[in-house]
Design an enzyme around this catalytic site. Structure first.
Site, PDB file in Angstrom:
ATOM      1  N   GLU A  74      12.648 -34.442 -14.020  1.00  0.00           N
ATOM      2  CA  GLU A  74      11.486 -34.364 -13.139  1.00  0.00           C
ATOM      3  C   GLU A  74      11.346 -33.043 -12.387  1.00  0.00           C
ATOM      4  OE1 GLU A  74       9.215 -36.707 -13.329  1.00  0.00           O
ATOM      5  OE2 GLU A  74      10.454 -38.035 -14.552  1.00  0.00           O
ATOM      6  N   TYR A 103       5.562 -44.458 -11.685  1.00  0.00           N
ATOM      7  CA  TYR A 103       4.099 -44.577 -11.666  1.00  0.00           C
ATOM      8  C   TYR A 103       3.461 -43.936 -12.893  1.00  0.00           C
ATOM      9  CZ  TYR A 103       4.771 -39.854  -9.890  1.00  0.00           C
ATOM     10  OH  TYR A 103       5.175 -38.548  -9.744  1.00  0.00           O
ATOM     11  N   GLY A 104       4.259 -43.237 -13.717  1.00  0.00           N
ATOM     12  CA  GLY A 104       3.783 -42.574 -14.926  1.00  0.00           C
ATOM     13  C   GLY A 104       4.714 -42.897 -16.069  1.00  0.00           C
ATOM     14  N   PHE A 113      11.010 -45.227  -7.988  1.00  0.00           N
ATOM     15  CA  PHE A 113       9.619 -45.673  -8.127  1.00  0.00           C
ATOM     16  C   PHE A 113       8.978 -44.970  -9.313  1.00  0.00           C
ATOM     17  CE2 PHE A 113       5.037 -45.608  -7.072  1.00  0.00           C
ATOM     18  CZ  PHE A 113       4.830 -46.980  -6.987  1.00  0.00           C
TER      19      PHE A 113
END
Length: 174
Positions: free
Chosen positions: A83, A6-7, A4
């Site tokens: 990440e 989102y950034g 997923f």
């Protein structure tokens, strides 16, 4: 395997994507709540990056990215290096509801609210930091503007990011 985004994963996944679909993650919201000391700032002058912050009743629209078949292990290793560089995110699998009605499990990186890099700042404070911060992957402004423009291209509304993008442009004159 799904991831997923989102950034920055929206515009720079860094791995081979087999399928992409807009989806919604319930119970989380996108926020510039993580101080960046590596990619978009430094220890001396931290920037801000987006993270998913847990909130009852919230939701975040982003993109579910299906990893190319046979690339799962390599992709996971890459994402963990990218990440989890400072351990401010938790890696978790969360259910994402895709626009076409499918529900999938996706590897998702969410903020650790007990981590020293977690912060809760108002939008003006965020704009002031983003306008001046630079890190190993470049200016914090690039991260903000790329994310905001890709959300718009995907038809995803995010009023806070739109406001921040306009405010940072006013602060920087760009």
């Amino acid at each position: 395997m799904w991831v997923f985004g989102y950034g920055s994963l929206l515009w720079n996944p860094g791995f081979e994507v087999q399928e992409q679909a807009v989806g919604t993650l319930w119970g989380w919201h996108r926020s510039f709540c993580m101080r960046s000391i590596h990619h978009r700032g430094t220890v001396e002058a931290p920037g801000l990056v987006l993270a998913l912050d847990a909130e009852d009743g919230a939701h975040c629209q982003g993109v579910a990215l299906a990893v190319a078949e046979g690339q799962e292990a390599q992709t996971l290793a890459y994402l963990r290096e990218r990440e989890l560089v400072s351990s401010a995110y938790f890696e978790t699998n969360l259910e994402v509801e895709l626009r076409d009605g499918r529900r999938i499990e996706a590897v998702t990186y969410v903020i650790d609210p007990d981590h020293v890099q977690y912060c809760h700042l108002d939008l003006e404070e965020q704009a002031q930091i983003i306008a001046r911060a630079v890190g190993g992957r470049g200016p914090n402004t690039d991260y903000l503007h790329n994310t905001a423009s890709h959300l718009t291209e995907l038809g995803i509304e995010d009023g806070d990011l739109d406001w921040l993008s306009a405010r940072v442009r006013a602060l920087t004159g760009t």
